[in-house]
Design a protein around this motif. Sequence first.
Motif, PDB file in Angstrom:
ATOM      1  N   GLU A   1       4.587   9.385  -9.401  1.00 51.10           N
ATOM      2  CA  GLU A   1       5.397   9.502 -10.616  1.00 51.10           C
ATOM      3  C   GLU A   1       4.619   9.111 -11.865  1.00 51.10           C
ATOM      4  N   ASP A   2       3.896   7.989 -11.796  1.00 51.35           N
ATOM      5  CA  ASP A   2       3.127   7.528 -12.956  1.00 51.35           C
ATOM      6  C   ASP A   2       1.945   6.714 -12.447  1.00 51.35           C
ATOM      7  N   PRO A   3       0.712   7.222 -12.566  1.00 48.87           N
ATOM      8  CA  PRO A   3      -0.460   6.524 -12.021  1.00 48.87           C
ATOM      9  C   PRO A   3      -1.050   5.482 -12.959  1.00 48.87           C
ATOM     10  N   ASP A   4      -0.417   5.235 -14.110  1.00 45.54           N
ATOM     11  CA  ASP A   4      -0.991   4.264 -15.038  1.00 45.54           C
ATOM     12  C   ASP A   4      -1.060   2.879 -14.381  1.00 45.54           C
TER      13      ASP A   4
ATOM     14  N   MET B   1       8.884  -5.083  -7.062  1.00 41.75           N
ATOM     15  CA  MET B   1       9.141  -4.836  -5.641  1.00 41.75           C
ATOM     16  C   MET B   1       9.008  -6.125  -4.823  1.00 41.75           C
ATOM     17  N   LEU B   2       7.953  -6.890  -5.093  1.00 44.78           N
ATOM     18  CA  LEU B   2       7.765  -8.145  -4.363  1.00 44.78           C
ATOM     19  C   LEU B   2       8.892  -9.136  -4.673  1.00 44.78           C
ATOM     20  N   GLN B   3       9.273  -9.231  -5.951  1.00 42.06           N
ATOM     21  CA  GLN B   3      10.345 -10.165  -6.306  1.00 42.06           C
ATOM     22  C   GLN B   3      11.647  -9.807  -5.600  1.00 42.06           C
ATOM     23  N   HIS B   4      11.899  -8.519  -5.439  1.00 40.41           N
ATOM     24  CA  HIS B   4      13.157  -8.071  -4.858  1.00 40.41           C
ATOM     25  C   HIS B   4      13.178  -8.232  -3.338  1.00 40.41           C
ATOM     26  N   TYR B   5      12.120  -7.773  -2.665  1.00 41.56           N
ATOM     27  CA  TYR B   5      12.123  -7.742  -1.196  1.00 41.56           C
ATOM     28  C   TYR B   5      11.433  -8.953  -0.551  1.00 41.56           C
ATOM     29  N   HIS B   6      10.499  -9.564  -1.281  1.00 43.41           N
ATOM     30  CA  HIS B   6       9.748 -10.708  -0.721  1.00 43.41           C
ATOM     31  C   HIS B   6       9.602 -11.780  -1.802  1.00 43.41           C
ATOM     32  N   PRO B   7      10.684 -12.455  -2.162  1.00 42.32           N
ATOM     33  CA  PRO B   7      10.638 -13.394  -3.290  1.00 42.32           C
ATOM     34  C   PRO B   7       9.723 -14.596  -3.056  1.00 42.32           C
ATOM     35  N   ASP B   8       9.346 -14.863  -1.822  1.00 45.75           N
ATOM     36  CA  ASP B   8       8.477 -16.015  -1.542  1.00 45.75           C
ATOM     37  C   ASP B   8       7.013 -15.620  -1.368  1.00 45.75           C
ATOM     38  N   VAL B   9       6.713 -14.344  -1.602  1.00 49.26           N
ATOM     39  CA  VAL B   9       5.351 -13.851  -1.377  1.00 49.26           C
ATOM     40  C   VAL B   9       4.710 -13.496  -2.709  1.00 49.26           C
ATOM     41  N   THR B  10       3.424 -13.819  -2.843  1.00 47.37           N
ATOM     42  CA  THR B  10       2.637 -13.377  -3.999  1.00 47.37           C
ATOM     43  C   THR B  10       1.425 -12.616  -3.494  1.00 47.37           C
ATOM     44  N   ALA B  11       0.824 -11.845  -4.382  1.00 47.98           N
ATOM     45  CA  ALA B  11      -0.340 -11.045  -4.009  1.00 47.98           C
ATOM     46  C   ALA B  11      -1.211 -10.842  -5.238  1.00 47.98           C
ATOM     47  N   THR B  12      -2.482 -10.571  -4.988  1.00 50.41           N
ATOM     48  CA  THR B  12      -3.399 -10.194  -6.063  1.00 50.41           C
ATOM     49  C   THR B  12      -3.786  -8.745  -5.870  1.00 50.41           C
ATOM     50  N   VAL B  13      -4.061  -8.078  -6.971  1.00 50.95           N
ATOM     51  CA  VAL B  13      -4.485  -6.682  -6.887  1.00 50.95           C
ATOM     52  C   VAL B  13      -5.256  -6.316  -8.148  1.00 50.95           C
ATOM     53  N   CYS B  14      -6.235  -5.461  -7.977  1.00 50.73           N
ATOM     54  CA  CYS B  14      -6.940  -4.874  -9.113  1.00 50.73           C
ATOM     55  C   CYS B  14      -6.796  -3.362  -8.993  1.00 50.73           C
ATOM     56  N   LEU B  15      -6.285  -2.724 -10.054  1.00 51.88           N
ATOM     57  CA  LEU B  15      -6.023  -1.284 -10.078  1.00 51.88           C
ATOM     58  C   LEU B  15      -6.897  -0.623 -11.131  1.00 51.88           C
ATOM     59  N   CYS B  16      -7.510   0.488 -10.774  1.00 51.31           N
ATOM     60  CA  CYS B  16      -8.377   1.202 -11.720  1.00 51.31           C
ATOM     61  C   CYS B  16      -8.133   2.703 -11.593  1.00 51.31           C
ATOM     62  N   LEU B  17      -7.733   3.325 -12.683  1.00 49.15           N
ATOM     63  CA  LEU B  17      -7.540   4.776 -12.731  1.00 49.15           C
ATOM     64  C   LEU B  17      -8.741   5.397 -13.431  1.00 49.15           C
TER      65      LEU B  17
ATOM     66  N   ARG C   1       0.833  -1.209   0.000  1.00 53.07           N
ATOM     67  CA  ARG C   1       0.000   0.000   0.000  1.00 53.07           C
ATOM     68  C   ARG C   1       0.870   1.263   0.000  1.00 53.07           C
ATOM     69  N   HIS C   2       1.967   1.232   0.798  1.00 52.83           N
ATOM     70  CA  HIS C   2       2.877   2.385   0.806  1.00 52.83           C
ATOM     71  C   HIS C   2       3.567   2.543  -0.546  1.00 52.83           C
ATOM     72  N   ALA C   3       4.009   1.421  -1.143  1.00 52.27           N
ATOM     73  CA  ALA C   3       4.666   1.492  -2.451  1.00 52.27           C
ATOM     74  C   ALA C   3       3.720   2.047  -3.494  1.00 52.27           C
ATOM     75  N   LEU C   4       2.459   1.636  -3.445  1.00 53.76           N
ATOM     76  CA  LEU C   4       1.474   2.131  -4.399  1.00 53.76           C
ATOM     77  C   LEU C   4       1.311   3.642  -4.276  1.00 53.76           C
ATOM     78  N   ARG C   5       1.266   4.147  -3.061  1.00 54.81           N
ATOM     79  CA  ARG C   5       1.137   5.595  -2.846  1.00 54.81           C
ATOM     80  C   ARG C   5       2.343   6.338  -3.426  1.00 54.81           C
ATOM     81  N   ALA C   6       3.528   5.738  -3.253  1.00 56.12           N
ATOM     82  CA  ALA C   6       4.726   6.420  -3.749  1.00 56.12           C
ATOM     83  C   ALA C   6       4.821   6.346  -5.268  1.00 56.12           C
ATOM     84  N   TYR C   7       4.557   5.175  -5.846  1.00 58.00           N
ATOM     85  CA  TYR C   7       4.706   4.990  -7.288  1.00 58.00           C
ATOM     86  C   TYR C   7       3.716   5.838  -8.081  1.00 58.00           C
TER      87      TYR C   7
END
Length: 541
Positions: free
Chosen positions: A394-397, A408-424, A385-391
């Motif tokens: 710069e570019d909301p696409d 970000m997940l691959q780099h800091y949490h390589p064993d974690v997956t997540a689902t997300v739906c984004l709508c601009l 959620r914090h990364a989303l606010r920061a990213y």
Amino acid sequence: MAIESAGPTMDTLSTVMVVDDIAASRYALGAVLTRAGHRVVPVASAAEALVELDVRLRAGVLPDVALVDVGLPDMSGFELCRRLKAQPPMAALPVVHFSAASSGPDHRCRGLDSGGDAYLSVPAEPEEIQAVVRAAVRRSRMRIGAETLVRRLTLLSETIVAVQAARCPEELADAAAEGTARLTGSPAAVFVLSEDGELYRGTSRTRARTTASDPGAHETVTRLIRHMTAGHTGVSGTVVPAPLWPRGFFRPGAPDAARVVLARTPDGRVPVCLATPAHGDRDTAPQTDTLVARLAQATALAAEPLLMYQAERHVALTLQHSFLPQKMPETPGLDVVVRYVPASRQAEIGGDFYAVLRTSDGVLAAVGDVVGHSLEAATVMVEIRHALRAYCVEDPDPGVLARRLDRMLQHYHPDVTATVCLCLVDPASGRARIANAGHIPPLIVGDDGTAEYADVRGPLLGLGLDRPRPTEVVLLPTDRFLMVTDGLIETRGTDLGVSLEQLRSAGAAAPAGVAALCDTLLDCFGPGREDDIALLALRLG
């Protein structure tokens, strides 16, 4: 009804039924047994014996042994024995056959084959009669004692399994209380005290489930437990006098002394108290005390990880609530409503989240879920959620954001997956760009009773896979745009496609308004869910 001949009181006093159709023989055997300290129940026939035993069985007072003449007029002593041994409640009753007519090997064999325990030839010396009866009673009591111990050990084992299977401290306390009641034959209450002072209580079904009349009862029990377990580990037991024990725990409103068994884990962290009414006129059997002590010890060991989990879950929920504000930022041109419902206390911690962010190109709405149920899932949710606010500054696409979150997940949490739906969403034009990463697609609900899912797909975050371009749709002023996490509809054993169709139908039938849509769906699908639920609905306005 037969009349009992009373004998002198002895610690080993037993009751002997004498079945003989000859009055003089009944009297003679009865006199010998009475002088030896036994209580005698004389009956004159097999039929009378069956009636007498049935009455005693219902009263729970079977004799300790039956002396049965083999030559009864209405039924042989062998047949009477067979009938008794065929009835499970009477099968353990020792039967000693006797006969004055024959004592040959054939009769002795028939007596043993019919289930008899011994064979006595009369007339016999009083010492022999007494010795045979004593031996039969002794064997019977040893067998009954062994059977009782097996039943109690089985009950203890079953209770410990139920205690270890408990999903929360309340369930654990209830299971331990029910097991304590069955072991002791008394109402029972069990208390588990956490390190932060929270007291969890369970009661047996034999006790009325009413709140103790004393409003400070729990505080009193807490003080008693802390005082009695201070500086101790292991198991101990004592009796708390009625003036010191709160009224109403065993009988609503009644003062009772309490027999308590206290246990702490080896590190002394978790005190547990098993309490039953203390009977002033009798003590519990040492065997019962030992079994209750074992149960107290098992309860303390099972409570420790549950209380640690409760503390962990409290931290996670605090994180979730602190980063999922109920009040949304001002979004001119959009009506936005969010709902978040944590799972029940018995369920594990989830990583559901939502966000509504104002950007240079419109309003970014997001709903997501970190895969897994743990404190780690909750903390990774906060990071996303914090990364989303920061990213998005710069570019909301949505497509760009999905790729950056994936890296970000691959780099800091390589064993974690997540689902997300984004709508601009551009509130002025209704134009919406949607990127989906393994999440339930958004549902577009019209005021005309229609509801359709947006055609958006994409792999989970954290896998490093290629992502399709965002999908563009144009929202009408009459459309409600809904995003949810799978906790709302996912049910074990039910195909996800079926659940999605049920959600679509319920959304189409919901009353007008974004708040009404969310509340209606929570009413339809939310109660008793095993996972967290997040909903976000918006509408041009």
